[in-house]
Design an enzyme around this catalytic site. Sequence first.
Site, short mmCIF file in Angstrom:
data_model
loop_
_atom_site.label_atom_id
_atom_site.label_comp_id
_atom_site.label_asym_id
_atom_site.label_seq_id
_atom_site.Cartn_x
_atom_site.Cartn_y
_atom_site.Cartn_z
N CYS A 149 0.86 -1.17 0.00
CA CYS A 149 0.00 0.00 0.00
C CYS A 149 0.91 1.23 0.00
CB CYS A 149 -0.89 0.01 1.23
SG CYS A 149 -1.83 1.56 1.42
N ASP A 182 -0.15 -5.94 0.18
CA ASP A 182 -1.38 -6.26 -0.54
C ASP A 182 -1.12 -7.53 -1.34
OD1 ASP A 182 -3.02 -4.06 0.22
OD2 ASP A 182 -1.94 -2.79 -1.18
#
EC number: 1.7.1.13
Length: 155
Positions: A53, A60
């Site tokens: 992120c 992620d």
Amino acid sequence: MSDENIYANLTQLGRRTELPTSPEQAVLERVPNPQKDARYAVRFTAPEFTSLCPLTGQPDFAHLVIDYVPAGWLVESKSLKLYLGSFRNHGAFHEDCTVSIGRRLADLLEPEWLRIGGYWYPRGGMPIDVFYQTGEPPRDVWLPDQGVATYRGRG
């Protein structure tokens, strides 16, 4: 070009290669398509793709499916694996990662057609799926469904 020389320009395959530190530093390589008189689809699946992120630095995770109908070039798979791995320390939103990968491959390969499905695991309780393609799918090439179910949580 003879068959034994079509791979002469590869710099990573068959060698110890460090994971690139960023997508910009990653070297994507291509080889001539030895079956360019046939129309067919190629699929790469990366079920454990990771990036960061850009705001929190938290990881992620996504399941990527890349399909393309080659013209004159094929992507060399080790270079693709290293390129995708280079995103693990790269901060970008899901949309940016997915579309950037699709565009870079399309620029490199100049395929008849390319699509990428980025099936991202939830961030903040909401999965974000991102899809990119270069144009209309060819009608005379078998293009199977990407086969990734929509996110269902525990259900």
